[in-house]
Design an enzyme around this catalytic site. Structure first.
Site, mmCIF file in Angstrom:
data_model
loop_
_atom_site.group_PDB
_atom_site.id
_atom_site.type_symbol
_atom_site.label_atom_id
_atom_site.label_comp_id
_atom_site.label_asym_id
_atom_site.label_seq_id
_atom_site.Cartn_x
_atom_site.Cartn_y
_atom_site.Cartn_z
ATOM 1 N N CYS A 40 0.565 -1.097 0.124
ATOM 2 C CA CYS A 40 0.183 0.219 -0.025
ATOM 3 C C CYS A 40 0.580 0.930 0.085
ATOM 4 O O CYS A 40 1.896 0.683 0.157
ATOM 5 C CB CYS A 40 -0.785 0.069 1.213
ATOM 6 S SG CYS A 40 -1.498 -1.625 1.687
ATOM 7 N N LYS A 89 2.356 -3.212 -7.336
ATOM 8 C CA LYS A 89 3.798 -3.335 -7.334
ATOM 9 C C LYS A 89 4.854 -3.823 -6.735
ATOM 10 O O LYS A 89 5.716 -4.293 -7.613
ATOM 11 C CB LYS A 89 4.353 -1.469 -7.714
ATOM 12 C CG LYS A 89 6.078 -1.137 -7.456
ATOM 13 C CD LYS A 89 6.192 -2.006 -9.300
ATOM 14 C CE LYS A 89 7.569 -1.277 -10.183
ATOM 15 N NZ LYS A 89 7.388 -2.725 -11.040
ATOM 16 N N TRP A 142 -4.027 -2.144 -1.606
ATOM 17 C CA TRP A 142 -4.298 -3.066 -1.934
ATOM 18 C C TRP A 142 -4.580 -4.180 -1.200
ATOM 19 O O TRP A 142 -3.904 -4.830 0.000
ATOM 20 C CB TRP A 142 -2.540 -3.058 -2.744
ATOM 21 C CG TRP A 142 -2.595 -4.434 -3.686
ATOM 22 C CD1 TRP A 142 -3.317 -5.005 -4.907
ATOM 23 C CD2 TRP A 142 -1.862 -5.156 -3.056
ATOM 24 N NE1 TRP A 142 -2.795 -6.076 -5.136
ATOM 25 C CE2 TRP A 142 -2.377 -6.213 -4.278
ATOM 26 C CE3 TRP A 142 -1.497 -6.454 -1.692
ATOM 27 C CZ2 TRP A 142 -2.111 -7.916 -4.065
ATOM 28 C CZ3 TRP A 142 -0.548 -7.777 -2.268
ATOM 29 C CH2 TRP A 142 -0.873 -8.087 -3.041
ATOM 30 N N GLU A 170 8.633 -15.792 -18.512
ATOM 31 C CA GLU A 170 8.633 -14.343 -18.235
ATOM 32 C C GLU A 170 7.485 -13.441 -19.029
ATOM 33 O O GLU A 170 6.714 -12.273 -18.542
ATOM 34 C CB GLU A 170 9.980 -13.428 -18.285
ATOM 35 C CG GLU A 170 10.039 -12.027 -18.030
ATOM 36 C CD GLU A 170 9.466 -10.735 -16.871
ATOM 37 O OE1 GLU A 170 8.690 -12.267 -16.179
ATOM 38 O OE2 GLU A 170 8.959 -9.990 -17.346
ATOM 39 N N ARG A 188 1.454 1.540 -5.587
ATOM 40 C CA ARG A 188 1.848 0.769 -4.605
ATOM 41 C C ARG A 188 0.227 -0.050 -4.335
ATOM 42 O O ARG A 188 0.562 -0.957 -3.458
ATOM 43 C CB ARG A 188 1.825 1.479 -4.084
ATOM 44 C CG ARG A 188 3.877 2.092 -4.283
ATOM 45 C CD ARG A 188 4.134 2.780 -2.769
ATOM 46 N NE ARG A 188 4.455 1.916 -1.975
ATOM 47 C CZ ARG A 188 5.154 1.029 -1.462
ATOM 48 N NH1 ARG A 188 6.657 1.364 -2.211
ATOM 49 N NH2 ARG A 188 5.476 0.450 -0.261
ATOM 50 N N ASN A 242 0.843 0.160 6.074
ATOM 51 C CA ASN A 242 0.946 -0.838 4.927
ATOM 52 C C ASN A 242 2.190 -2.515 5.748
ATOM 53 O O ASN A 242 2.578 -2.227 6.675
ATOM 54 C CB ASN A 242 1.970 -0.336 4.167
ATOM 55 C CG ASN A 242 2.873 -0.521 3.104
ATOM 56 O OD1 ASN A 242 1.717 -2.146 2.563
ATOM 57 N ND2 ASN A 242 4.357 -1.127 2.644
ATOM 58 N N GLY A 243 1.975 -3.517 5.519
ATOM 59 C CA GLY A 243 2.004 -4.845 5.945
ATOM 60 C C GLY A 243 0.994 -5.394 6.423
ATOM 61 O O GLY A 243 -0.287 -5.205 6.257
ATOM 62 N N LYS A 285 4.119 -10.889 -18.142
ATOM 63 C CA LYS A 285 4.166 -9.906 -18.919
ATOM 64 C C LYS A 285 1.914 -10.141 -19.316
ATOM 65 O O LYS A 285 2.048 -8.843 -19.077
ATOM 66 C CB LYS A 285 4.866 -9.633 -20.192
ATOM 67 C CG LYS A 285 6.537 -8.640 -19.628
ATOM 68 C CD LYS A 285 6.426 -8.148 -18.466
ATOM 69 C CE LYS A 285 6.070 -7.985 -16.887
ATOM 70 N NZ LYS A 285 7.319 -8.160 -16.283
ATOM 71 N N GLU A 296 -0.092 -9.791 -16.613
ATOM 72 C CA GLU A 296 -0.780 -9.367 -15.738
ATOM 73 C C GLU A 296 -1.339 -7.944 -16.182
ATOM 74 O O GLU A 296 -2.355 -7.207 -16.505
ATOM 75 C CB GLU A 296 1.104 -8.504 -15.469
ATOM 76 C CG GLU A 296 1.321 -9.159 -14.428
ATOM 77 C CD GLU A 296 2.927 -8.552 -14.421
ATOM 78 O OE1 GLU A 296 3.357 -8.018 -13.017
ATOM 79 O OE2 GLU A 296 3.926 -8.052 -14.323
ATOM 80 N N HIS A 351 5.038 -33.297 -24.167
ATOM 81 C CA HIS A 351 4.659 -34.634 -23.720
ATOM 82 C C HIS A 351 2.893 -34.230 -23.430
ATOM 83 O O HIS A 351 2.970 -34.297 -21.519
ATOM 84 C CB HIS A 351 5.566 -34.245 -22.469
ATOM 85 C CG HIS A 351 6.948 -34.784 -23.118
ATOM 86 N ND1 HIS A 351 7.252 -35.995 -23.118
ATOM 87 C CD2 HIS A 351 7.791 -33.853 -23.183
ATOM 88 C CE1 HIS A 351 8.330 -35.883 -22.952
ATOM 89 N NE2 HIS A 351 9.203 -35.272 -24.140
HETATM 90 O O1 M6R Z 1 10.123 -5.846 -6.097
HETATM 91 P P1 M6R Z 1 10.538 -7.616 -6.908
HETATM 92 O O2 M6R Z 1 11.443 -7.618 -7.716
HETATM 93 O O3 M6R Z 1 10.832 -8.212 -5.868
HETATM 94 O O4 M6R Z 1 8.823 -7.938 -7.131
HETATM 95 C C1 M6R Z 1 9.302 -9.233 -7.528
HETATM 96 C C2 M6R Z 1 7.547 -9.785 -8.243
HETATM 97 O O5 M6R Z 1 6.742 -9.148 -7.439
HETATM 98 C C3 M6R Z 1 7.153 -8.948 -9.628
HETATM 99 O O6 M6R Z 1 8.667 -9.058 -10.209
HETATM 100 C C4 M6R Z 1 6.006 -9.281 -10.196
HETATM 101 O O7 M6R Z 1 6.691 -10.788 -10.812
HETATM 102 C C5 M6R Z 1 6.307 -8.382 -11.478
HETATM 103 N N1 M6R Z 1 4.651 -7.667 -11.296
HETATM 104 C C6 M6R Z 1 6.309 -8.964 -12.120
HETATM 105 O O8 M6R Z 1 6.204 -7.405 -13.478
#
Ligand code: M6R
Length: 592
Positions: free
Chosen positions: A2, A587, A74, A470, A28, A100-101, A474, A477, A493
């Protein structure tokens, strides 16, 4: 995660400053927001579901105030409702707080407080903290009550609290970021989860460390360390971040801005002190077991690292996601090494892995973008990737910079740091040529063709396998299209059953010993009706659509992910999604 923003100082428009600060922290968390501000003998609170960016200060029309706290949420504990939005408060708004947390022991504390007559109106853990402080306030001062509450709290948190009858705000942190900006005026402070939120007002900051509190008031601002049980002095540091890098500028979204910045970020990443790279390479060489640890995209970068070290350094390196690392604890000794990769440096799962490793005496190397983050502070050696602020939730420029550092380290392990550097300098220059409007227009033709598909797949072999994973992240997301990455050889397989007429399949091709095998996999997919999108330095007959990438040798993972980043962005825009703030995400994930 957050966003927290608070203001204490002489300015009378604190609520406006807080709203503006929260807008800069919206990446955030963006499911609800709230602010609270002090007026004589009362605290006014506004909270709402939705994005803070939609808020107009004139509609809110706040009264004059010089003390205000705010939050963009969040959701973790409790759904997205107005009641669950922060700030949380006790009856009569005695104590008002943003957090936050996660408070891990909140249920135990809540039960106890209910017995003592406290009534709760939200489902959150945060409300429990407000009541806990209020309970202590029955017998102690406000400052002592916050200290006592904190001693009882388990988990990670950053909190900012105010009390109706006190001209003071108290901030505290453990495991979640909280930075204090020191304003130009006497006794003026900005408290935020991230520096860009107050960069327009000050570049002088005080980093609050874990288990520390700041008491900000009109007498003497002071700091306290819970573990030392004593007041402490904190150093003010000047940072050299510029405001432009934290703003979108001419770009419609941060995501495309950050993709484009890869023209420069790679060169910045490689421009490291060679002594640090050599030092880490030596640690890897002498370690009895090295673990690469990260989550999400950073995790995929670590997986690529496994392949890079195997090929370039002829070294076996283990990879584990932060959340899966605990399984390795029986193998850890004080001769093991952990390389933690994280953009934010605040990811809870990675932090937990580091804590487990540290308990066993493992040496920690952090490859981070946020140089003052919790992960950087816990590490023995830090390699900053220097990508600049990354604001879009989907990581792009940090990813390629992390890949560049791991490539450089793999070369350094083999005694070839200069060779690695030359390779990456040449890669950076080829990325510079590649990233141009014509390239984006070419990918846009593909985006328009596939924008309504339900599913798509990405395949690759060797280090292109984690790049396929990866690429899938992308696409998932920001486009919300069902996307999955597979190792090319694994298709037959099972997953090949998913291919039907016109299913888009991105095939990541490197120009080396794996080329023919991945092309065979592409032919197998095409035979089942798949629409083949080749990301490759060479045009191949099997491709229905070709996205050219430069032939950069061992740094192919870096160049191969970039066109998929562009495609994901374009699909998001065409499908009317906000690529900077994808649904359900934040984020950095500061909860387990
Ligand atoms: O801040 P970090 O690199 O530790 O974050 C790790 C993941 O949460 C982050 O890479 C997430 O998967 C991204 N949204 C990917 O685009």
């Amino acid at each position: 995660m957050c966003g927290i923003f608070a203001y204490y100082g002489p300015k009378k428009n604190a609520p406006k400053l807080v709203i503006e600060g929260l807008k800069k922290l919206e990446y955030r968390g963006y499911d609800s927001w709230g602010i609270a501000y002090k007026i004589p003998n009362d605290i006014i609170i506004h909270k709402k579901i939705g994005k803070i960016s939609d808020v107009k200060i004139k509609d809110l029309n706040p009264a004059q105030s010089n003390i205000s706290i705010g939050h963009s949420r969040w959701a973790t504990h409790g759904g997205v409702t107005q009641k669950n939005a922060h700030p949380h408060f006790t009856e009569n708004k005695e104590i008002v707080l943003v957090h936050n947390g996660i408070l891990e022991n909140y249920l135990t504390i809540k039960k106890d407080l209910i017995k003592k007559g406290h009534k709760f109106i939200s489902e959150t853990d945060t409300e429990v903290i407000a009541h806990l402080i209020e309970e202590y306030c029955k017998k102690h001062s406000f400052e002592d009550s916050v200290k006592l509450a904190i001693k009882e709290m388990e988990g990670r948190y950053a909190i900012v609290v105010m009390k109706k009858d006190e001209n003071e705000i108290i901030a505290a942190r453990k495991g979640s970021p909280l930075i204090i900006g020191v304003g130009e005026n006497k006794n003026e402070y900005f408290i935020a989860s991230d520096i860009p939120a107050f960069l327009a007002y000050t570049n002088k900051v005080i980093y609050l460390d874990d288990n520390q509190l700041a008491f900000i008031n009109n007498k003497k601002t002071s700091f306290f360390d819970i573990e030392e049980n004593a007041h402490i002095q904190k150093r003010k540091v000047q940072i050299d971040w510029d405001i432009e890098s934290a703003e979108k500028g001419q770009f419609p979204h941060f995501m495309i801005k950050e993709i484009t910045e890869q023209k420069d970020t790679l060169s910045r990443a490689i421009n490291q002190d060679p002594k640090i790279i050599e030092r880490v390479a030596n640690e890897i060489k002498k370690a009895y077991g090295t673990y690469l640890v990260g989550c999400g995209t950073a995790g995929k970068v670590c997986m690529v690292g496994e392949y890079l070290f195997a090929k370039i350094a002829k070294k076996h390196i283990n990879f584990k996601f932060g959340s899966e690392f605990r399984s390795q604890k029986n193998f850890l000794t004080n001769k093991s090494l952990m390389i933690a990769v994280s953009q934010s440096g605040e990811t809870a799962d990675t932090l937990e892995a580091i804590e487990i490793a540290k308990q066993k005496g493992v040496k920690i190397v952090a490859i981070v973008n946020a140089e003052n983050s919790s992960i950087a502070r816990m590490a023995d050696i830090v390699i900053p990737i220097k990508a600049g602020i990354e604001k879009a939730v989907a990581s792009t420029k940090a990813t390629t910079s992390q890949l560049a550092i791991l490539t450089l380290l793999a070369y350094a392990c083999n005694g070839g740091i200069n060779e690695g550097k030359q390779l990456l300098i040449s890669t950076a220059s080829q990325i510079n040529d590649m990233l141009n409007p014509r390239y984006e227009q070419h990918i846009m033709k593909l985006a328009k063709k596939i924008k309504d598909v339900e599913s798509m797949y990405i395949i690759g072999r060797n280090a292109n396998y984690p790049i396929a994973l990866e690429a899938a992240i992308k696409l998932q997301e920001v486009s919300y299209i069902h996307a999955e990455g597979f190792a090319g050889g694994e298709l037959k397989h099972g997953p090949i059953a998913l291919i039907s007429k016109n299913t888009p399949v991105i095939v990541l091709v490197e120009n080396n010993e794996y080329r023919n095998e991945i092309l065979s996999n592409a032919i197998e997919v095409k035979a089942r009706g798949g629409y083949i999108i080749g990301v490759s330095p060479i045009k191949e007959e099997v491709f229905d659509f070709w996205i050219k990438v430069p032939d950069t040798g061992d740094s192919y993972p870096i160049v191969n992910i970039i066109p998929v980043q562009i495609l994901a962005y374009q699909l998001a825009v065409l499908r009317k999604n906000n690529p900077d703030m994808p649904r359900n995400l934040a984020k950095s994930v500061t909860v387990k």
